[in-house]
Scaffold this active site. Structure first.
Site, PDB file in Angstrom:
ATOM      1  N   HIS A  23      78.598 -38.845  64.884  1.00  0.00           N
ATOM      2  CA  HIS A  23      77.507 -38.685  65.306  1.00  0.00           C
ATOM      3  C   HIS A  23      76.019 -38.447  64.945  1.00  0.00           C
ATOM      4  CE1 HIS A  23      79.940 -39.141  69.970  1.00  0.00           C
ATOM      5  NE2 HIS A  23      79.910 -40.367  69.084  1.00  0.00           N
ATOM      6  N   HIS A  79      84.637 -51.929  72.957  1.00  0.00           N
ATOM      7  CA  HIS A  79      83.793 -50.570  73.056  1.00  0.00           C
ATOM      8  C   HIS A  79      82.530 -50.998  71.955  1.00  0.00           C
ATOM      9  CE1 HIS A  79      81.372 -46.322  73.275  1.00  0.00           C
ATOM     10  NE2 HIS A  79      82.692 -45.654  72.220  1.00  0.00           N
ATOM     11  N   GLU A  81      79.914 -48.843  70.689  1.00  0.00           N
ATOM     12  CA  GLU A  81      79.225 -47.628  70.068  1.00  0.00           C
ATOM     13  C   GLU A  81      79.138 -48.017  68.214  1.00  0.00           C
ATOM     14  OE1 GLU A  81      80.643 -43.712  70.700  1.00  0.00           O
ATOM     15  OE2 GLU A  81      78.469 -42.900  68.878  1.00  0.00           O
ATOM     16  N   ASP A  83      79.839 -47.734  65.713  1.00  0.00           N
ATOM     17  CA  ASP A  83      81.783 -46.899  64.853  1.00  0.00           C
ATOM     18  C   ASP A  83      83.048 -48.548  65.314  1.00  0.00           C
ATOM     19  OD1 ASP A  83      82.026 -45.553  67.155  1.00  0.00           O
ATOM     20  OD2 ASP A  83      83.207 -44.886  66.891  1.00  0.00           O
ATOM     21  N   HIS A 146      83.996 -43.202  77.095  1.00  0.00           N
ATOM     22  CA  HIS A 146      83.202 -42.365  76.985  1.00  0.00           C
ATOM     23  C   HIS A 146      81.942 -42.865  77.243  1.00  0.00           C
ATOM     24  CE1 HIS A 146      81.719 -41.390  72.792  1.00  0.00           C
ATOM     25  NE2 HIS A 146      82.407 -42.242  73.079  1.00  0.00           N
ATOM     26  N   ASP A 165      88.613 -45.151  72.190  1.00  0.00           N
ATOM     27  CA  ASP A 165      88.202 -43.854  71.930  1.00  0.00           C
ATOM     28  C   ASP A 165      89.560 -42.870  72.650  1.00  0.00           C
ATOM     29  OD1 ASP A 165      86.424 -44.052  70.008  1.00  0.00           O
ATOM     30  OD2 ASP A 165      84.411 -44.098  71.665  1.00  0.00           O
ATOM     31  N   TYR A 193      88.768 -33.282  69.650  1.00  0.00           N
ATOM     32  CA  TYR A 193      87.950 -34.681  70.558  1.00  0.00           C
ATOM     33  C   TYR A 193      87.752 -34.950  71.651  1.00  0.00           C
ATOM     34  CZ  TYR A 193      87.769 -39.574  70.426  1.00  0.00           C
ATOM     35  OH  TYR A 193      87.730 -40.780  69.903  1.00  0.00           O
ATOM     36  N   HIS A 226      90.640 -44.306  67.080  1.00  0.00           N
ATOM     37  CA  HIS A 226      90.386 -42.945  65.657  1.00  0.00           C
ATOM     38  C   HIS A 226      91.471 -42.654  65.797  1.00  0.00           C
ATOM     39  CE1 HIS A 226      86.074 -43.638  65.381  1.00  0.00           C
ATOM     40  NE2 HIS A 226      85.808 -43.419  67.109  1.00  0.00           N
TER      41      HIS A 226
HETATM   42 FE1  FEO Z   1      82.848 -44.074  71.108  1.00  0.00          FE
HETATM   43 FE2  FEO Z   1      84.797 -44.081  68.122  1.00  0.00          FE
HETATM   44  O1  FEO Z   1      83.156 -44.048  69.971  1.00  0.00           O
END
Ligand code: FEO
Length: 399
Positions: A23, A79, A81, A83, A146, A165, A193, A226
């Site tokens: 991030h 998701h 995002e 990543d 999230h 996530d 996390y 992750h």
């Molecule tokens: Fe919310 Fe691992 O991205």
């Protein structure tokens, strides 16, 4: 390199051992991280999520050794995002018509990120996608876990929950499964996390966990996006999340400070002494915010019943490290925690009041008046700091 999870389900992600910040520079990743992507090869071939854009070419080259890319029937974007969606632009250049299943909010965020006209198919909780051999993917929206676009999907027959996530860790390992890695490392990363990413959404975590439990689905594996996959007792991380989401506290007080000439440090150390004298069963921890990792400090705050924050007054304000930390604390919306402030000043005491007001704004209950010292603490003031620490514990027990 693919790794077998179960039957026809494979991990095809990227292990990023080098990652030290995530991030931007908001989250330290001392143990690296992984971008987990999953390939299901049933009658239909399904790709769940991709990897971060810098690894896009490598990911696609590896994927092409596992499957003819043109034979991927569906892509699931749990998701948007970057990543997890970062390799989509390059992949979709190769297979432009492949449907991407996602939530309505992910449709907006994928378009917002990439400005492409992909074949996006939106789903809602309970929608099912048959993939052959009697198996199907069942979708579960998970807004604000999230991001608004987040969702889980569940593979029937193999009983695998792909949770994106949620239940993840920024923790790189080649060992893939939770039962194979060092448990202290795993749970340190899992709680860090949660504390740093999911704390503001704890109420939604509780609701979602209850919803999933209510579905009564057998869960043999939880595959987050992750870190390692939960294979041994996979619901242990769900139990932990339920605990962490419920105003989690340990018997801990964390004292945080920054200092210029060690005056505020001396106050902090003597407050710790007082806390110890009053109740030596309390796990009291002391951090200089300027020299310690901010995400580790936030994790310690997450674990604490109460915190004390100190800074000397500088330029009519507070020190940079404390100001930055206070901003992060405000955003994480900790609940049911107590606090107080302290610090040194020369000619005008601003810091302690500023910190107190930041703590109030962040939702902390203030237990004691600020402890301010003009210039450096002398012997008398040191005694006052010890008494302050003792009284803080008394106030904490009473409230
Ligand atoms: Fe919310 Fe691992 O991205």
């Amino acid at each position: 390199m693919k790794k077998l999870i179960k039957n026809n389900v494979h991990w095809v992600g990227k292990n990023d051992w080098e990652l030290r910040q995530f991030h931007g520079y908001e989250y330290s990743t001392d143990r690296g991280s992984t971008y987990n992507s999953y390939l299901i090869k049933e009658e239909k071939n399904v790709l769940i999520d991709t990897v971060y854009q810098p690894f896009s070419s490598e990911f696609i080259a590896n994927l092409a050794t596992e499957i003819d890319l043109k034979k991927i029937d569906f892509i699931i974007a749990n998701h948007a995002e970057p990543d997890h969606s970062g390799a989509l632009p390059e992949l979709m250049d190769i297979i432009p018509n492949t449907p991407i299943y996602c939530t309505q909010n992910a449709l907006k965020s994928l378009k917002g990120h990439y400005h492409k006209d992909w074949n996006l198919k939106t789903i809602k909780t309970g929608d099912k996608l048959p993939i052959g051999n009697g198996k199907e993917l069942v979708f579960i929206q998970a807004p604000m876990l999230h991001w608004p676009d987040s969702m889980f999907c569940y593979l029937t027959g193999d009983n695998i929950l792909f949770s994106n996530d949620a239940f993840g860790q920024h923790f790189c390992s080649e060992l893939l499964f939770n039962d194979l890695v060092d448990q202290h490392e795993l749970f340190s990363e899992a709680i860090k996390y949660y504390a740093n990413i999911l704390t503001p959404f704890s109420r939604k975590v509780t609701t979602k966990i209850n919803e999933i439990i209510g579905l009564n689905l057998p869960v043999d594996y939880i595959c987050p996006s992750h870190g390692v996959i939960w294979r041994e007792n996979p619901l242990q991380i769900v139990t932990k999340y339920a605990e962490w989401a419920n105003n989690y506290q340990e018997h801990q007080i964390t004292v945080i400070y920054d200092t210029m000439y060690n005056g505020t440090r001396s106050i902090a150390e003597n407050i710790v002494k007082g806390i110890n004298i009053e109740d030596n069963s309390i796990n009291v921890k002391l951090y200089n915010a300027a020299t310690n990792d901010k995400n580790e400090i936030l994790t310690e705050i997450f674990k604490s019943k109460a915190i004390l924050i100190g800074s000397p007054t500088v330029n009519n304000g507070i020190m940079y490290s404390i100001a930055g930390l206070a901003e992060l604390v405000k955003g994480l919306k900790f609940k049911n925690k107590k606090a107080a402030s302290f610090g040194c000043y020369g000619w005008h005491d601003v810091a302690t009041k500023t910190i107190e007001s930041m703590l109030r704004e962040a939702g902390f209950e203030i237990l004691s008046e600020p402890l301010s010292c003009k210039w450096e603490p002398d012997e008398e003031f040191i005694k006052k700091c010890i008494e302050f620490g003792k009284q803080f514990v008394v106030n904490l027990i009473e409230c």
